[in-house]
Design a protein around this motif. Structure first.
Motif, PDB file in Angstrom:
ATOM      1  N   GLY A   5       0.801  -1.225   0.000  1.00 12.57           N
ATOM      2  CA  GLY A   5       0.000   0.000   0.000  1.00 12.57           C
ATOM      3  C   GLY A   5       0.829   1.267   0.000  1.00 12.57           C
ATOM      4  O   GLY A   5       0.334   2.344   0.326  1.00 12.57           O
ATOM      5  N   MET A   6       2.077   1.141  -0.338  1.00 14.93           N
ATOM      6  CA  MET A   6       2.977   2.288  -0.377  1.00 14.93           C
ATOM      7  C   MET A   6       3.466   2.497  -1.810  1.00 14.93           C
ATOM      8  O   MET A   6       3.473   1.569  -2.616  1.00 14.93           O
ATOM      9  N   ALA A   7       3.883   3.723  -2.085  1.00  7.45           N
ATOM     10  CA  ALA A   7       4.603   4.030  -3.322  1.00  7.45           C
ATOM     11  C   ALA A   7       6.061   4.187  -2.919  1.00  7.45           C
ATOM     12  O   ALA A   7       6.370   4.856  -1.929  1.00  7.45           O
ATOM     13  N   GLY A   8       6.960   3.566  -3.654  1.00  3.83           N
ATOM     14  CA  GLY A   8       8.381   3.688  -3.377  1.00  3.83           C
ATOM     15  C   GLY A   8       9.036   4.532  -4.452  1.00  3.83           C
ATOM     16  O   GLY A   8       8.879   4.257  -5.639  1.00  3.83           O
ATOM     17  N   GLY A   9       9.750   5.550  -4.045  1.00  3.38           N
ATOM     18  CA  GLY A   9      10.394   6.443  -5.000  1.00  3.38           C
ATOM     19  C   GLY A   9      11.900   6.379  -4.899  1.00  3.38           C
ATOM     20  O   GLY A   9      12.455   6.432  -3.801  1.00  3.38           O
ATOM     21  N   SER A  10      12.557   6.241  -6.038  1.00  2.00           N
ATOM     22  CA  SER A  10      14.012   6.327  -6.121  1.00  2.00           C
ATOM     23  C   SER A  10      14.341   7.585  -6.905  1.00  2.00           C
ATOM     24  O   SER A  10      13.840   7.779  -8.015  1.00  2.00           O
ATOM     25  N   LEU A  11      15.161   8.438  -6.328  1.00  2.35           N
ATOM     26  CA  LEU A  11      15.529   9.713  -6.942  1.00  2.35           C
ATOM     27  C   LEU A  11      17.019   9.742  -7.231  1.00  2.35           C
ATOM     28  O   LEU A  11      17.828   9.289  -6.418  1.00  2.35           O
ATOM     29  N   ARG A  12      17.352  10.298  -8.382  1.00  3.12           N
ATOM     30  CA  ARG A  12      18.753  10.512  -8.733  1.00  3.12           C
ATOM     31  C   ARG A  12      18.891  11.919  -9.296  1.00  3.12           C
ATOM     32  O   ARG A  12      17.971  12.441  -9.919  1.00  3.12           O
ATOM     33  N   SER A  13      20.070  12.500  -9.080  1.00  2.00           N
ATOM     34  CA  SER A  13      20.391  13.803  -9.638  1.00  2.00           C
ATOM     35  C   SER A  13      21.597  13.642 -10.537  1.00  2.00           C
ATOM     36  O   SER A  13      22.512  12.889 -10.213  1.00  2.00           O
ATOM     37  N   THR A  14      21.588  14.339 -11.651  1.00  2.00           N
ATOM     38  CA  THR A  14      22.722  14.280 -12.574  1.00  2.00           C
ATOM     39  C   THR A  14      23.775  15.323 -12.246  1.00  2.00           C
ATOM     40  O   THR A  14      24.800  15.384 -12.900  1.00  2.00           O
ATOM     41  N   THR A  15      23.503  16.147 -11.231  1.00  2.00           N
ATOM     42  CA  THR A  15      24.418  17.218 -10.853  1.00  2.00           C
ATOM     43  C   THR A  15      24.381  17.424  -9.343  1.00  2.00           C
ATOM     44  O   THR A  15      23.301  17.376  -8.743  1.00  2.00           O
ATOM     45  N   PRO A  16      25.518  17.676  -8.718  1.00  2.00           N
ATOM     46  CA  PRO A  16      25.499  17.951  -7.277  1.00  2.00           C
ATOM     47  C   PRO A  16      24.793  19.263  -6.927  1.00  2.00           C
ATOM     48  O   PRO A  16      24.505  19.518  -5.766  1.00  2.00           O
ATOM     49  N   ALA A  17      24.472  20.072  -7.932  1.00  2.00           N
ATOM     50  CA  ALA A  17      23.740  21.323  -7.700  1.00  2.00           C
ATOM     51  C   ALA A  17      22.294  21.064  -7.285  1.00  2.00           C
ATOM     52  O   ALA A  17      21.628  21.946  -6.752  1.00  2.00           O
ATOM     53  N   VAL A  18      21.789  19.854  -7.532  1.00  2.00           N
ATOM     54  CA  VAL A  18      20.414  19.491  -7.161  1.00  2.00           C
ATOM     55  C   VAL A  18      20.489  18.416  -6.082  1.00  2.00           C
ATOM     56  O   VAL A  18      20.949  17.306  -6.334  1.00  2.00           O
ATOM     57  N   ASP A  19      20.037  18.754  -4.885  1.00  2.00           N
ATOM     58  CA  ASP A  19      20.054  17.839  -3.750  1.00  2.00           C
ATOM     59  C   ASP A  19      18.725  17.086  -3.691  1.00  2.00           C
ATOM     60  O   ASP A  19      17.736  17.588  -3.171  1.00  2.00           O
ATOM     61  N   VAL A  20      18.713  15.861  -4.238  1.00  2.00           N
ATOM     62  CA  VAL A  20      17.467  15.086  -4.263  1.00  2.00           C
ATOM     63  C   VAL A  20      17.064  14.590  -2.878  1.00  2.00           C
ATOM     64  O   VAL A  20      15.908  14.199  -2.682  1.00  2.00           O
ATOM     65  N   SER A  21      17.974  14.644  -1.893  1.00  2.00           N
ATOM     66  CA  SER A  21      17.569  14.261  -0.536  1.00  2.00           C
ATOM     67  C   SER A  21      16.532  15.249   0.008  1.00  2.00           C
ATOM     68  O   SER A  21      15.666  14.876   0.801  1.00  2.00           O
ATOM     69  N   GLN A  22      16.581  16.506  -0.448  1.00  2.00           N
ATOM     70  CA  GLN A  22      15.569  17.489  -0.045  1.00  2.00           C
ATOM     71  C   GLN A  22      14.188  17.084  -0.573  1.00  2.00           C
ATOM     72  O   GLN A  22      13.183  17.257   0.107  1.00  2.00           O
ATOM     73  N   ILE A  23      14.152  16.549  -1.787  1.00  2.00           N
ATOM     74  CA  ILE A  23      12.883  16.085  -2.355  1.00  2.00           C
ATOM     75  C   ILE A  23      12.400  14.860  -1.595  1.00  2.00           C
ATOM     76  O   ILE A  23      11.224  14.771  -1.216  1.00  2.00           O
ATOM     77  N   ALA A  24      13.300  13.908  -1.348  1.00  2.00           N
ATOM     78  CA  ALA A  24      12.925  12.691  -0.618  1.00  2.00           C
ATOM     79  C   ALA A  24      12.363  13.036   0.759  1.00  2.00           C
ATOM     80  O   ALA A  24      11.379  12.419   1.210  1.00  2.00           O
ATOM     81  N   GLU A  25      12.937  14.035   1.412  1.00  2.00           N
ATOM     82  CA  GLU A  25      12.455  14.457   2.735  1.00  2.00           C
ATOM     83  C   GLU A  25      11.019  14.967   2.680  1.00  2.00           C
ATOM     84  O   GLU A  25      10.274  14.817   3.648  1.00  2.00           O
ATOM     85  N   MET A  26      10.604  15.563   1.553  1.00  2.00           N
ATOM     86  CA  MET A  26       9.223  16.040   1.418  1.00  2.00           C
ATOM     87  C   MET A  26       8.227  14.885   1.526  1.00  2.00           C
ATOM     88  O   MET A  26       7.067  15.085   1.867  1.00  2.00           O
ATOM     89  N   PHE A  27       8.692  13.667   1.250  1.00  2.00           N
ATOM     90  CA  PHE A  27       7.822  12.488   1.264  1.00  2.00           C
ATOM     91  C   PHE A  27       8.228  11.512   2.366  1.00  2.00           C
ATOM     92  O   PHE A  27       7.892  10.320   2.313  1.00  2.00           O
ATOM     93  N   GLY A  28       8.957  11.995   3.371  1.00  2.00           N
ATOM     94  CA  GLY A  28       9.316  11.170   4.515  1.00  2.00           C
ATOM     95  C   GLY A  28      10.544  10.303   4.306  1.00  2.00           C
ATOM     96  O   GLY A  28      10.799   9.397   5.095  1.00  2.00           O
ATOM     97  N   GLY A  29      11.309  10.558   3.275  1.00  2.00           N
ATOM     98  CA  GLY A  29      12.502   9.755   3.000  1.00  2.00           C
ATOM     99  C   GLY A  29      13.772  10.533   3.246  1.00  2.00           C
ATOM    100  O   GLY A  29      13.788  11.522   3.968  1.00  2.00           O
ATOM    101  N   GLY A  30      14.836  10.094   2.612  1.00  2.00           N
ATOM    102  CA  GLY A  30      16.118  10.756   2.769  1.00  2.00           C
ATOM    103  C   GLY A  30      17.159  10.100   1.892  1.00  2.00           C
ATOM    104  O   GLY A  30      16.833   9.315   1.009  1.00  2.00           O
TER     105      GLY A  30
END
Length: 181
Positions: free
Chosen positions: A55-80
């Protein structure tokens, strides 16, 4: 695979139906995000969103540049995670609706970062107005082409805006087509 060039964002979703139709398991999707990364020129953020059996959605995020911190996006959804590789689990009753919401939140994140509009409909309307204005200016500066049809296309994010103007009938038609790779 879906591409939003304006927000430099590529994503793909895998529903339970997709898993069932391909007889694949959750643990067999590891190479997909790597494939998205290698086939996404100009992209800064890559998302692979999977509908899980719990019953969950699992998201994997990647960034092609260190200028974009995808951990900030993951935190919006309870991840890191890390600057260029992060993930999250998000409760969802309706995977398609959850996916839409997650994609919109990432667009908003990128819009703020890039200084562009997150509202795709607003972008379409602005581009349509620009096309109409150019068409009017062109019409005023050119001799009459009675009976001819003019067609203008302009690439807007991952959408194509097509505007046709029939000069002998004074009719306008505007259509929008989503490009999905």
């Amino acid at each position: 695979i879906k591409v939003d060039q304006q927000h430099k964002f590529v994503w793909s979703t895998i529903s339970r139906k997709d898993f069932d139709e391909t007889r694949a398991r959750d643990d067999e999707t590891g190479g997909i995000i790597d494939e998205l990364l290698t086939n996404a020129p100009g992209t800064e953020i890559v998302l692979l969103l999977k509908e899980r059996t719990d019953g969950m959605a699992g998201g994997s995020l990647r960034s092609t540049t260190p200028a974009v911190d995808v951990s900030q996006i993951a935190e919006m959804f309870g991840g890191g995670g890390h600057v260029q590789a992060s993930g999250f689990k998000f409760p969802c009753d309706n995977f398609e609706e959850a996916a839409k919401m997650i994609v919109e939140k990432i667009r908003e994140f990128q819009a703020k970062r890039l200084g562009v509009s997150a509202n795709f409909q607003e972008n379409i309307e602005n581009e349509t107005k620009k096309i109409a204005k150019k068409s009017q200016q062109k019409e005023q500066n050119e001799p009459s082409n009675e009976g001819k049809e003019e067609k203008t296309e302009k690439r807007v994010s991952s959408k194509t805006v097509t505007k046709s103007v029939s000069k002998d009938k004074n009719m306008e038609e505007t259509s929008f087509t989503e490009t999905v790779v």
